[in-house]
Design a protein around this motif. Structure first.
Motif, PDB file in Angstrom:
ATOM      1  N   ASP A  11       0.821  -1.218   0.000  1.00 32.42           N
ATOM      2  CA  ASP A  11       0.000   0.000   0.000  1.00 32.42           C
ATOM      3  C   ASP A  11       0.852   1.264   0.000  1.00 32.42           C
ATOM      4  O   ASP A  11       0.451   2.288  -0.517  1.00 32.42           O
ATOM      5  CB  ASP A  11      -0.926   0.031   1.222  1.00 32.42           C
ATOM      6  N   ASP A  12       2.045   1.177   0.586  1.00 31.13           N
ATOM      7  CA  ASP A  12       2.892   2.371   0.660  1.00 31.13           C
ATOM      8  C   ASP A  12       3.772   2.539  -0.576  1.00 31.13           C
ATOM      9  O   ASP A  12       4.637   3.404  -0.609  1.00 31.13           O
ATOM     10  CB  ASP A  12       3.746   2.365   1.929  1.00 31.13           C
ATOM     11  N   GLY A  13       3.575   1.698  -1.597  1.00 30.03           N
ATOM     12  CA  GLY A  13       4.320   1.849  -2.844  1.00 30.03           C
ATOM     13  C   GLY A  13       5.563   0.995  -2.941  1.00 30.03           C
ATOM     14  O   GLY A  13       6.178   0.918  -3.995  1.00 30.03           O
ATOM     15  N   GLY A  14       5.965   0.344  -1.854  1.00 29.46           N
ATOM     16  CA  GLY A  14       7.111  -0.554  -1.908  1.00 29.46           C
ATOM     17  C   GLY A  14       6.693  -1.931  -2.411  1.00 29.46           C
ATOM     18  O   GLY A  14       5.583  -2.126  -2.879  1.00 29.46           O
ATOM     19  N   TYR A  15       7.592  -2.870  -2.308  1.00 31.56           N
ATOM     20  CA  TYR A  15       7.327  -4.229  -2.772  1.00 31.56           C
ATOM     21  C   TYR A  15       7.669  -5.222  -1.671  1.00 31.56           C
ATOM     22  O   TYR A  15       8.515  -4.961  -0.825  1.00 31.56           O
ATOM     23  CB  TYR A  15       8.156  -4.549  -4.023  1.00 31.56           C
ATOM     24  N   TRP A  16       7.011  -6.374  -1.695  1.00 29.53           N
ATOM     25  CA  TRP A  16       7.258  -7.437  -0.738  1.00 29.53           C
ATOM     26  C   TRP A  16       7.042  -8.767  -1.455  1.00 29.53           C
ATOM     27  O   TRP A  16       6.443  -8.822  -2.521  1.00 29.53           O
ATOM     28  CB  TRP A  16       6.310  -7.333   0.447  1.00 29.53           C
ATOM     29  N   TYR A  17       7.524  -9.846  -0.866  1.00 31.52           N
ATOM     30  CA  TYR A  17       7.172 -11.177  -1.346  1.00 31.52           C
ATOM     31  C   TYR A  17       7.374 -12.185  -0.221  1.00 31.52           C
ATOM     32  O   TYR A  17       8.083 -11.937   0.738  1.00 31.52           O
ATOM     33  CB  TYR A  17       7.977 -11.587  -2.582  1.00 31.52           C
ATOM     34  N   MET A  18       6.715 -13.307  -0.381  1.00 37.91           N
ATOM     35  CA  MET A  18       6.819 -14.424   0.555  1.00 37.91           C
ATOM     36  C   MET A  18       7.608 -15.521  -0.160  1.00 37.91           C
ATOM     37  O   MET A  18       7.283 -15.897  -1.287  1.00 37.91           O
ATOM     38  CB  MET A  18       5.433 -14.938   0.933  1.00 37.91           C
ATOM     39  N   SER A  19       8.625 -16.034   0.511  1.00 41.83           N
ATOM     40  CA  SER A  19       9.452 -17.080  -0.087  1.00 41.83           C
ATOM     41  C   SER A  19       8.715 -18.414  -0.067  1.00 41.83           C
ATOM     42  O   SER A  19       7.737 -18.579   0.669  1.00 41.83           O
ATOM     43  CB  SER A  19      10.766 -17.206   0.688  1.00 41.83           C
ATOM     44  N   PRO A  20       9.187 -19.399  -0.848  1.00 45.53           N
ATOM     45  CA  PRO A  20       8.536 -20.717  -0.847  1.00 45.53           C
ATOM     46  C   PRO A  20       8.487 -21.363   0.538  1.00 45.53           C
ATOM     47  O   PRO A  20       7.583 -22.126   0.835  1.00 45.53           O
ATOM     48  CB  PRO A  20       9.411 -21.539  -1.790  1.00 45.53           C
ATOM     49  N   MET A  21       9.446 -21.040   1.410  1.00 39.95           N
ATOM     50  CA  MET A  21       9.471 -21.628   2.746  1.00 39.95           C
ATOM     51  C   MET A  21       8.871 -20.712   3.808  1.00 39.95           C
ATOM     52  O   MET A  21       8.978 -20.968   4.999  1.00 39.95           O
ATOM     53  CB  MET A  21      10.899 -22.012   3.118  1.00 39.95           C
ATOM     54  N   GLY A  22       8.239 -19.617   3.378  1.00 40.17           N
ATOM     55  CA  GLY A  22       7.493 -18.777   4.298  1.00 40.17           C
ATOM     56  C   GLY A  22       8.188 -17.538   4.835  1.00 40.17           C
ATOM     57  O   GLY A  22       7.677 -16.886   5.732  1.00 40.17           O
ATOM     58  N   MET A  23       9.354 -17.189   4.290  1.00 41.78           N
ATOM     59  CA  MET A  23      10.031 -15.974   4.743  1.00 41.78           C
ATOM     60  C   MET A  23       9.393 -14.755   4.070  1.00 41.78           C
ATOM     61  O   MET A  23       9.174 -14.757   2.862  1.00 41.78           O
ATOM     62  CB  MET A  23      11.517 -16.028   4.359  1.00 41.78           C
ATOM     63  N   LEU A  24       9.107 -13.737   4.851  1.00 45.06           N
ATOM     64  CA  LEU A  24       8.559 -12.496   4.312  1.00 45.06           C
ATOM     65  C   LEU A  24       9.696 -11.509   4.095  1.00 45.06           C
ATOM     66  O   LEU A  24      10.474 -11.243   5.011  1.00 45.06           O
ATOM     67  CB  LEU A  24       7.530 -11.894   5.272  1.00 45.06           C
ATOM     68  N   HIS A  27       9.441  -4.198   2.044  1.00 45.51           N
ATOM     69  CA  HIS A  27      10.077  -2.903   1.768  1.00 45.51           C
ATOM     70  C   HIS A  27      11.275  -3.054   0.835  1.00 45.51           C
ATOM     71  O   HIS A  27      12.354  -2.520   1.103  1.00 45.51           O
ATOM     72  CB  HIS A  27      10.492  -2.203   3.076  1.00 45.51           C
ATOM     73  N   THR A  28      11.085  -3.759  -0.258  1.00 47.60           N
ATOM     74  CA  THR A  28      12.160  -3.918  -1.236  1.00 47.60           C
ATOM     75  C   THR A  28      11.886  -3.028  -2.439  1.00 47.60           C
ATOM     76  O   THR A  28      10.794  -2.485  -2.604  1.00 47.60           O
ATOM     77  CB  THR A  28      12.261  -5.375  -1.735  1.00 47.60           C
ATOM     78  N   THR A  29      12.880  -2.934  -3.274  1.00 47.01           N
ATOM     79  CA  THR A  29      12.701  -2.254  -4.555  1.00 47.01           C
ATOM     80  C   THR A  29      11.996  -3.219  -5.510  1.00 47.01           C
ATOM     81  O   THR A  29      11.892  -4.422  -5.250  1.00 47.01           O
ATOM     82  CB  THR A  29      14.052  -1.859  -5.163  1.00 47.01           C
ATOM     83  N   TYR A  30      11.536  -2.694  -6.603  1.00 49.48           N
ATOM     84  CA  TYR A  30      10.892  -3.525  -7.626  1.00 49.48           C
ATOM     85  C   TYR A  30      11.850  -4.620  -8.095  1.00 49.48           C
ATOM     86  O   TYR A  30      11.480  -5.793  -8.159  1.00 49.48           O
ATOM     87  CB  TYR A  30      10.454  -2.659  -8.810  1.00 49.48           C
ATOM     88  N   CYS A  31      13.082  -4.245  -8.413  1.00 51.42           N
ATOM     89  CA  CYS A  31      14.057  -5.223  -8.917  1.00 51.42           C
ATOM     90  C   CYS A  31      14.373  -6.290  -7.879  1.00 51.42           C
ATOM     91  O   CYS A  31      14.496  -7.469  -8.216  1.00 51.42           O
ATOM     92  CB  CYS A  31      15.338  -4.523  -9.366  1.00 51.42           C
ATOM     93  N   ALA A  32      14.497  -5.901  -6.617  1.00 54.55           N
ATOM     94  CA  ALA A  32      14.783  -6.876  -5.565  1.00 54.55           C
ATOM     95  C   ALA A  32      13.626  -7.851  -5.406  1.00 54.55           C
ATOM     96  O   ALA A  32      13.831  -9.052  -5.213  1.00 54.55           O
ATOM     97  CB  ALA A  32      15.071  -6.165  -4.246  1.00 54.55           C
ATOM     98  N   ALA A  33      12.401  -7.372  -5.507  1.00 58.82           N
ATOM     99  CA  ALA A  33      11.234  -8.252  -5.399  1.00 58.82           C
ATOM    100  C   ALA A  33      11.161  -9.194  -6.591  1.00 58.82           C
ATOM    101  O   ALA A  33      10.923 -10.394  -6.431  1.00 58.82           O
ATOM    102  CB  ALA A  33       9.953  -7.430  -5.285  1.00 58.82           C
ATOM    103  N   ALA A  34      11.365  -8.680  -7.790  1.00 57.94           N
ATOM    104  CA  ALA A  34      11.286  -9.521  -8.989  1.00 57.94           C
ATOM    105  C   ALA A  34      12.380 -10.582  -8.982  1.00 57.94           C
ATOM    106  O   ALA A  34      12.119 -11.767  -9.223  1.00 57.94           O
ATOM    107  CB  ALA A  34      11.396  -8.650 -10.241  1.00 57.94           C
ATOM    108  N   ASN A  35      13.595 -10.179  -8.694  1.00 56.91           N
ATOM    109  CA  ASN A  35      14.717 -11.115  -8.677  1.00 56.91           C
ATOM    110  C   ASN A  35      14.604 -12.090  -7.512  1.00 56.91           C
ATOM    111  O   ASN A  35      14.809 -13.293  -7.666  1.00 56.91           O
ATOM    112  CB  ASN A  35      16.034 -10.344  -8.608  1.00 56.91           C
ATOM    113  N   GLY A  36      14.266 -11.587  -6.347  1.00 59.74           N
ATOM    114  CA  GLY A  36      14.173 -12.446  -5.166  1.00 59.74           C
ATOM    115  C   GLY A  36      13.035 -13.443  -5.253  1.00 59.74           C
ATOM    116  O   GLY A  36      13.218 -14.634  -5.009  1.00 59.74           O
TER     117      GLY A  36
END
Length: 146
Positions: A11-24, A27-36
């Motif tokens: 909601d604040d414009g940043g990016y996030w993702y959940m890993s396959p093993m459940g790690m959240l 507050h990443t950049t777009y590139c960090a979220a896409a690559n990660g």
């Protein structure tokens, strides 16, 4: 691009993702979220699963693995380095190690073909290539000297 913008946006414009093993990861950049989310995190978690299994087979006699008694001594990027006895069971130990690596990775990246290439060597070298005898059994690679 659409998946990251749809699934990883906060909601604040940043990016996030959940890993396959459940790690959240938040507050990443777009590139960090896409690559990660798409590459680095699943590969790292698959390698950790493989390493855990490999270490257990090296130290836990109840597993009845040919790797029991071998000693993991390093993990470099995508390589498991083990000390194993130089005996008639080296080939079987390498096969067991390969099975652990593939099995561990497949726990995370279920829809990707996972392959390994193993080498036996007395001293680690980037130049090493698999060497097999006439029966297809892995042999110790030796560096060529001039």
């Amino acid at each position: 691009f659409q998946w990251v913008n749809r699934e990883c946006r906060t909601d604040d414009g940043g990016y996030w993702y959940m890993s396959p093993m459940g790690m959240l990861r938040n507050h990443t950049t777009y590139c960090a979220a896409a690559n990660g989310a798409g590459l680095q995190t699943p590969a790292a978690e698959g390698a950790k699963c493989a390493l855990w299994r490999l270490v257990r087979h090296c130290y836990d006699p109840s597993q009845k693995s040919p790797l029991y008694g071998c000693r993991p001594w390093n993990f470099v990027h995508d390589q498991f380095l083990l000390m194993i006895p130089e005996d008639g069971w080296m080939h079987e130990r390498v096969l067991a190690m390969e099975q652990d690596a593939v099995y561990g990775m497949k726990q995370v990246v279920t829809d990707v073909v996972v392959r390994v290439e193993s080498c036996l060597m007395r001293r680690w070298s980037k130049k090493a290539k698999p060497v097999k005898d006439a029966d297809g059994r892995l042999q110790v690679w030796e560096e060529k000297t001039a």
